[in-house]
Motif scaffolding. Structure first.
Motif, PDB file in Angstrom:
ATOM      1  N   GLU A 237      74.558  15.945  64.585  1.00 11.98           N
ATOM      2  CA  GLU A 237      73.213  15.991  65.165  1.00 11.98           C
ATOM      3  C   GLU A 237      72.218  15.166  64.338  1.00 11.98           C
ATOM      4  O   GLU A 237      71.102  14.904  64.777  1.00 11.98           O
ATOM      5  N   VAL A 238      72.600  14.830  63.116  1.00  7.40           N
ATOM      6  CA  VAL A 238      71.680  14.131  62.227  1.00  7.40           C
ATOM      7  C   VAL A 238      72.011  12.641  62.246  1.00  7.40           C
ATOM      8  O   VAL A 238      73.171  12.272  62.043  1.00  7.40           O
ATOM      9  N   GLU A 239      70.985  11.829  62.498  1.00  7.21           N
ATOM     10  CA  GLU A 239      71.205  10.395  62.608  1.00  7.21           C
ATOM     11  C   GLU A 239      71.931   9.869  61.368  1.00  7.21           C
ATOM     12  O   GLU A 239      71.509  10.135  60.243  1.00  7.21           O
ATOM     13  N   GLY A 240      73.007   9.161  61.576  1.00 13.18           N
ATOM     14  CA  GLY A 240      73.742   8.553  60.465  1.00 13.18           C
ATOM     15  C   GLY A 240      74.673   9.501  59.734  1.00 13.18           C
ATOM     16  O   GLY A 240      75.391   9.090  58.825  1.00 13.18           O
ATOM     17  N   GLY A 241      74.694  10.768  60.111  1.00  8.40           N
ATOM     18  CA  GLY A 241      75.615  11.719  59.469  1.00  8.40           C
ATOM     19  C   GLY A 241      75.205  12.030  58.041  1.00  8.40           C
ATOM     20  O   GLY A 241      74.100  11.706  57.603  1.00  8.40           O
ATOM     21  N   TRP A 242      76.088  12.700  57.283  1.00 12.95           N
ATOM     22  CA  TRP A 242      75.754  13.143  55.930  1.00 12.95           C
ATOM     23  C   TRP A 242      76.299  12.216  54.840  1.00 12.95           C
ATOM     24  O   TRP A 242      75.938  12.332  53.678  1.00 12.95           O
ATOM     25  N   GLY A 243      77.228  11.376  55.244  1.00 17.10           N
ATOM     26  CA  GLY A 243      77.818  10.502  54.230  1.00 17.10           C
ATOM     27  C   GLY A 243      76.796   9.444  53.818  1.00 17.10           C
ATOM     28  O   GLY A 243      76.303   8.681  54.643  1.00 17.10           O
ATOM     29  N   ARG A 244      76.412   9.467  52.560  1.00 15.48           N
ATOM     30  CA  ARG A 244      75.451   8.469  52.097  1.00 15.48           C
ATOM     31  C   ARG A 244      75.983   7.811  50.842  1.00 15.48           C
ATOM     32  O   ARG A 244      76.841   8.356  50.166  1.00 15.48           O
ATOM     33  N   ASP A 245      75.395   6.670  50.523  1.00  8.69           N
ATOM     34  CA  ASP A 245      75.855   5.940  49.350  1.00  8.69           C
ATOM     35  C   ASP A 245      74.802   6.054  48.256  1.00  8.69           C
ATOM     36  O   ASP A 245      73.661   5.625  48.438  1.00  8.69           O
ATOM     37  N   ILE A 246      75.181   6.637  47.129  1.00  8.74           N
ATOM     38  CA  ILE A 246      74.209   6.841  46.052  1.00  8.74           C
ATOM     39  C   ILE A 246      73.672   5.503  45.534  1.00  8.74           C
ATOM     40  O   ILE A 246      72.517   5.396  45.152  1.00  8.74           O
TER      41      ILE A 246
ATOM     42  N   ASN B 282      62.266  31.637  60.455  1.00  5.51           N
ATOM     43  CA  ASN B 282      62.596  30.906  59.229  1.00  5.51           C
ATOM     44  C   ASN B 282      63.087  29.515  59.636  1.00  5.51           C
ATOM     45  O   ASN B 282      63.613  29.359  60.728  1.00  5.51           O
ATOM     46  N   PRO B 283      62.877  28.545  58.798  1.00  4.07           N
ATOM     47  CA  PRO B 283      63.323  27.194  59.173  1.00  4.07           C
ATOM     48  C   PRO B 283      64.715  26.863  58.648  1.00  4.07           C
ATOM     49  O   PRO B 283      65.059  25.693  58.551  1.00  4.07           O
ATOM     50  N   TYR B 284      65.493  27.859  58.309  1.00  3.29           N
ATOM     51  CA  TYR B 284      66.812  27.586  57.717  1.00  3.29           C
ATOM     52  C   TYR B 284      67.793  27.182  58.803  1.00  3.29           C
ATOM     53  O   TYR B 284      68.706  27.936  59.153  1.00  3.29           O
ATOM     54  N   ILE B 285      67.574  26.025  59.336  1.00  2.00           N
ATOM     55  CA  ILE B 285      68.412  25.573  60.438  1.00  2.00           C
ATOM     56  C   ILE B 285      69.655  24.890  59.877  1.00  2.00           C
ATOM     57  O   ILE B 285      69.545  23.973  59.062  1.00  2.00           O
ATOM     58  N   PHE B 286      70.789  25.383  60.282  1.00  2.00           N
ATOM     59  CA  PHE B 286      72.017  24.748  59.839  1.00  2.00           C
ATOM     60  C   PHE B 286      72.384  23.636  60.821  1.00  2.00           C
ATOM     61  O   PHE B 286      72.959  23.898  61.867  1.00  2.00           O
ATOM     62  N   TRP B 287      72.014  22.426  60.480  1.00  2.00           N
ATOM     63  CA  TRP B 287      72.293  21.296  61.360  1.00  2.00           C
ATOM     64  C   TRP B 287      73.774  20.982  61.356  1.00  2.00           C
ATOM     65  O   TRP B 287      74.440  21.129  60.336  1.00  2.00           O
ATOM     66  N   LYS B 288      74.242  20.543  62.487  1.00  2.00           N
ATOM     67  CA  LYS B 288      75.593  19.999  62.515  1.00  2.00           C
ATOM     68  C   LYS B 288      75.501  18.533  62.106  1.00  2.00           C
ATOM     69  O   LYS B 288      74.523  17.858  62.451  1.00  2.00           O
ATOM     70  N   GLU B 289      76.525  18.069  61.439  1.00  2.00           N
ATOM     71  CA  GLU B 289      76.441  16.699  60.921  1.00  2.00           C
ATOM     72  C   GLU B 289      76.192  15.687  62.044  1.00  2.00           C
ATOM     73  O   GLU B 289      75.397  14.761  61.901  1.00  2.00           O
TER      74      GLU B 289
END
Ligand code: HEM
Ligand code: HEM
Ligand code: HEM
Ligand code: HEM
Ligand code: SF4
Ligand code: SF4
Ligand code: SF4
Ligand code: SF4
Lengths: 458, 382
Positions: free
Chosen positions: A440-449, A431-438
């Motif tokens: 590990e993801v370029e730029g992190g999860w904080g985004r500006d709407i 299954n592709p349900y990969i729980f990424w760590k923040e």
């Protein structure tokens, strides 16, 4: 004349297999006769009463033992299993019937001097019945009363230099296969490592500080004669990293039928002439062998060291020279989520074959233990990482394997500082349900709407 | 009986106390030939069932005679083992993981004398004391647990089921004509102290009735939260119960359909007994292994959901075991373990050739791992 009639048990005296009923009766008779004039510290008819209560169970199909409450010896959290019967009036001899677990020696080798001395203690202070051995490995002295426990412990430690084994939420008595002491397949000295770890972790063995029980077992090779992969939280299995050692002349002797295959293990039936192609090369699970001009060639890089070819031709093939152990973690019996087998965590920890000094080469045992502490440092470091994690995160009565299941293999590998590798899995996830760590993801999860809205209108 | 003190002083338990000394060092127990050749063994051969020779690189030989034993042994019996070891083996003896006894000697002559001596020793009841066997592609001794001899949660007896089974397969203990090793294990409740879950054939005691509740005494002898916490399936909850005499007591309620009859509650709380003549009996499992040889280790599978306790000889159990062994022995290829054979022919065929009935109990329904045991293909046999 027997104290209790035992018509059902008596039917277990016939047949060829050694009868435990006959043996208990034999002990009852020995005690009744009391040729040595002992002042038995258990009622002398304890064996009769055991037969009596067992006959009752055979009749009514239920057990007559109650849980024994907490009995033990001062300062230890394990080693004794308390037991009382639920019909003490009818069977006073077994009213209290606690067992004592005595730590077994490596490879279960004994001298008769030792066994006789142990039997002297047990004759006087117990039921005269034992289990040789319990399923974890200990010698089990079966049935005594509370006041005898400290006395037995005193005699064991003072007169025999012998300790109790483990029970309860602690390290259980480690157990090993016969290993290099008499088996040519062994890739490490199971007795040495087993003894070293047993002595190093005496505190963990006697004083419960763990979430639940914890077991070590040592198999000298992947044949797995003590079943460590199924029965221990940490399973140590001997293996090698280089090439299987091949003696072509001996291979030829097998092909020509001059040496009996499998060390004679299949002698009882006519399986036809030994056929190396059919029985070895075609059965090799990795297909990494071939017969080239009468010589056996092994593509060792592809071999998974299953032992088959070596078992078939022990005179011709030997494990390699760069030896060590694989460590698998988390095996347990089915309670509760189902049985688990050990999961491979440390594919290979090399054991330096040149560090082979024995106890007799040292002044005393402490010096030898220091020598071993260095030899096995990589192993003890790993064990302690596992325990740190389990003691921090494990719930009460949660085995290591259950914790691994609950928090996942990734987490476990991270905690015990092992790089994830493809050998850790049978196959990658489906299954592709990969729980990424923040992180590990370029730029992190904080985004500006608002940024987002610049490109995507509402 | 007058209490005999060994020297322990209960008023000063710490005085001269010796602790944490572990087992004796193995060196002091090795026979001379083992000590000398340890780590330097060249090869071995099974000369005949139960008799092995190991040859060292030095040319030294050690002959081992392996005998079956009931793991329940008396002091008298162990003293007899010592007497034999003194007479033939310079006072050394060892036990195997599967409760066998091994006597080791250093020459063929000594081995023959030892064998002759062992063969003639019998219990008064007629059974053999030291049957020689348990090697190679035969059936070795059974590893097992306590049962009615000592434990408080068994659903059957251990020593009795083992004796009945070993009598039935005795010929194969003393021969090596199976397609591969066949390991039998026995555990008397699903806690499986014998860890039977990876055996070619496993005998398992199993309860089928949830605990009976002794409400009047429960709160007096147990701690309700401990009983609640002990249950692995969360089947127990606290409840107030009105006794026939009108008083209300703190007790527990069990959600029967969640109970897997493990007995953990009874361990924590004596007011929740489990055992029952009709409820209790035997489960048979098959096809497990722990060796890595040729195929990976695998779990045993349940092949008979329930057989009643037919003490003292469990006839239907030994018949079912024998049927499996015969079908396997006739059908498997050399080197094929029982589980490998069953997988090759397919489990549907296994039930047919073993003449065992497949019932709905054998379909896994325990949590989501069950799904992986259902067939997701059209590859089946008629
Ligand atoms: C959160 C989980 C899932 C969501 C929200 C989801 C949603 C959808 C949607 C909206 C479609 C229609 C796509 C389209 O044609 O416009 C679709 C198609 C499909 N989904 Fe899922 N799905 C999920 C999980 C799964 C899973 C787990 C599977 C299979 C194991 C699956 C198998 C399929 C298949 C086979 C199609 C048809 C694709 C085709 O047109 O060939 N889906 N899904
Ligand atoms: C097919 C795979 C196996 C092979 C080829 C194999 C081979 C051997 C050999 C050569 C020995 C003799 C060691 C010695 O006494 O010198 C041995 C001993 C033994 N084997 Fe295995 N074995 C296998 C699988 C197993 C399994 C799966 C079990 C248990 C479940 C087992 C249990 C034992 C026991 C209890 C001993 C006596 C050794 C001791 O007590 O430490 N074997 N095996
Ligand atoms: C949750 C699982 C388990 C529980 C609750 C449990 C409980 C018990 C109890 C109550 C006894 C005492 C029996 C007596 O009256 O002497 C016992 C004995 C024993 N258990 Fe377990 N057990 C469990 C699993 C295991 C496993 C998986 C093993 C080994 C792999 C094991 C090894 C032993 C041993 C060696 C004994 C000593 C008696 C014997 O060998 O039969 N236990 N256990
Ligand atoms: C080989 C793969 C898997 C194995 C061995 C496995 C094993 C287990 C086990 C042992 C449990 C019981 C945990 C407990 O309640 O204590 C469980 C529960 C659960 N698993 Fe899995 N699982 C697998 C794959 C998956 C997948 C792929 C999903 C979802 C996409 C999933 C979803 C769940 C859920 C929702 C539960 C809770 C169900 C319940 O309460 O009984 N599992 N799993
Ligand atoms: S596990 Fe390997 S090394 Fe140990 S006794 Fe068995 S075959 Fe020999
Ligand atoms: S050990 Fe197993 S995998 Fe390796 S060559 Fe031999 S048969 Fe093949
Ligand atoms: S398997 Fe169960 S009944 Fe048997 S000794 Fe272990 S806990 Fe007791
Ligand atoms: S027997 Fe086991 S599953 Fe049933 S109520 Fe007791 S603890 Fe729970």
């Amino acid at each position: 004349m027997a104290k209790h009639e035992t018509p059902l048990l008596d039917q277990l005296e016939s047949g060829p297999w050694p009868s435990f009923v006959s043996d208990i009766k034999q002990e009852a008779a020995t005690r009744a006769k009391n040729a040595k004039g002992l002042d038995y510290q258990m009622p002398s008819d304890v064996c009769d009463d055991l037969l009596g209560i067992l006959e009752l169970s055979y009749k009514d199909g239920t057990t007559h033992w109650k849980h024994g409450g907490i009995v033990g010896v001062f300062g230890y959290g394990g080693g004794i299993i308390g037991r009382y019967c639920d019909k003490p009036k009818d069977f006073p001899g077994v009213a209290a019937f606690h067992t004592v677990r005595v730590a077994q020696p490596g490879g279960k080798y004994y001298t008769t001097a030792f066994l006789n001395q142990l039997m002297d203690i047990w004759d006087l202070r117990g039921s005269g019945l034992t289990n040789m051995h319990g399923s974890t490995g200990d010698i089990i002295l079966l049935g005594t009363t509370t006041p005898q426990l400290e006395e037995i412990f005193y005699q064991l430690t003072h007169e025999m230099g012998q300790d109790l084994g483990g029970s309860g939420s602690n390290l259980r008595t480690p157990a090993d296969c016969i290993g290099s002491s008499r088996c040519e397949y062994a890739c490490f000295d199971t007795q040495e490592l087993c003894y070293f770890l047993t002595m190093t972790y005496q505190d963990e063995l006697h004083r419960p500080a763990f979430p639940y029980k914890f077991k070590f077992k040592f198999d000298g090779c992947p044949n797995g004669c003590v079943c460590s992969i199924a029965r221990s939280d940490l399973s140590f299995i001997g293996t090698w990293k280089d090439q299987i050692q091949v003696n072509q002349a001996e291979v030829k002797a097998y092909i020509d039928g001059k040496t009996v295959d499998n060390g004679g293990a299949f002698k009882g039936r006519d399986w036809g002439k030994f056929d190396i192609q059919k029985e070895v090369i075609d059965l090799c699970p990795t297909g990494c062998m071939a017969l080239v001009k009468g010589e056996l060639k092994i593509n060792d890089k592809e071999c998974t060291r299953c032992m088959h070819c070596i078992n078939v031709m022990p005179k011709a093939l030997k494990p390699g020279k760069d030896k060590g152990v694989s460590i698998l973690c988390g095996a347990k019996a089915p309670i509760v989520d189902g049985a688990q087998m050990g999961t491979l965590i440390r594919p290979f920890i090399s054991i330096d074959q040149t560090l082979n000094k024995q106890l007799s080469d040292f002044e005393d045992e402490d010096e030898w233990m220091e020598y071993l502490a260095e030899k096995y440092e990589a192993i003890t470091e790993f064990i302690e990482l596992v325990w740190d994690y389990w003691m921090e995160e494990g719930k009460n009565r949660e085995r290591l394997g259950e914790l691994m299941m609950r928090q996942g293999l990734q987490k476990f590998l991270e905690k015990v500082e092992v790089e994830p590798m493809a050998v850790h899995v049978q196959h990658p996830r489906t299954n592709p349900y990969i729980f990424w760590k923040e992180d590990e993801v370029e730029g992190g999860w904080g985004r500006d709407i608002e940024d987002y809205r610049k490109a995507h209108s509402r | 009986m007058a209490f005999i003190s060994a020297g322990y002083n209960p008023d000063k338990p710490m005085e001269g106390r010796i602790t944490d000394i572990g087992p004796k060092h193995y060196d002091s127990f090795y026979p001379e030939v083992i000590k000398k050749n340890k780590g330097k063994w060249s090869h071995h051969e099974i000369l005949e069932p139960g008799v092995l020779v190991h040859v060292g690189e030095s040319g030294d030989e050690v002959f081992t005679v392996r005998c079956g034993g009931a793991r329940l042994m008396s002091v008298t019996h162990i003293r007899e083992i010592c007497e034999i070891a003194d007479k033939h083996c310079d006072g050394h003896v060892r036990f195997t993981t599967r409760n066998n006894i091994e006597f080791m000697v250093t020459s063929k002559d000594k081995m023959n004398a030892l064998k002759a001596d062992l063969a003639q020793r019998k219990f008064d009841g007629g059974s053999m004391k030291f049957p020689i066997g348990g090697t190679g592609s035969g059936i070795s001794n059974i590893v097992h647990t306590q049962g009615w001899i000592h434990c408080h949660t068994p659903a059957t007896d251990a020593s009795g089921t083992v004796k009945a089974t070993m009598d039935t397969v005795f010929e194969d203990f003393q021969s090596m004509k199976m397609p591969a090793k066949l390991k039998i294990s026995m555990a008397c409740c699903l806690n499986m102290c014998g860890a039977v879950h990876c055996s070619d054939i496993a005998i398992l005691g199993y309860h089928r009735k949830p605990p009976i509740l002794d409400h009047e005494y429960l709160d007096k002898v147990c701690e309700v939260p401990l009983a609640v916490a002990s249950c692995p399936t969360a089947a127990i909850r606290p409840s107030k119960v009105e006794l026939p005499n009108g008083t209300t007591v703190n007790s527990v309620a069990v959600k029967n359909e969640r109970c897997m009859y493990c007995g953990n509650c009874y361990t924590m709380c004596p007011s929740m007994p489990l055992s029952d003549k009709e409820g209790d009996g035997i489960v048979l499992m098959a096809g497990g292994k722990v060796s890595n040889r040729i195929s990976a280790p695998k779990f045993s599978k349940v092949v008979v959901a329930f057989l009643p306790n037919e003490a003292p000889r469990w006839d239907n159990m030994t018949v079912a075991i024998k049927k499996m062994i015969n079908a396997y022995s006739n059908g498997a290829n050399k080197y094929e373990r029982l589980g490998d054979w069953a997988e090759r022919i397919g489990w549907e065929r296994f039930f047919e050739v073993c003449d065992l009935e497949f019932t709905h109990h054998l379909i896994d329904d325990f949590r989501d791992a069950a799904y992986h045991t259902w067939r997701q293909s059209t590859l089946f046999k008629f």
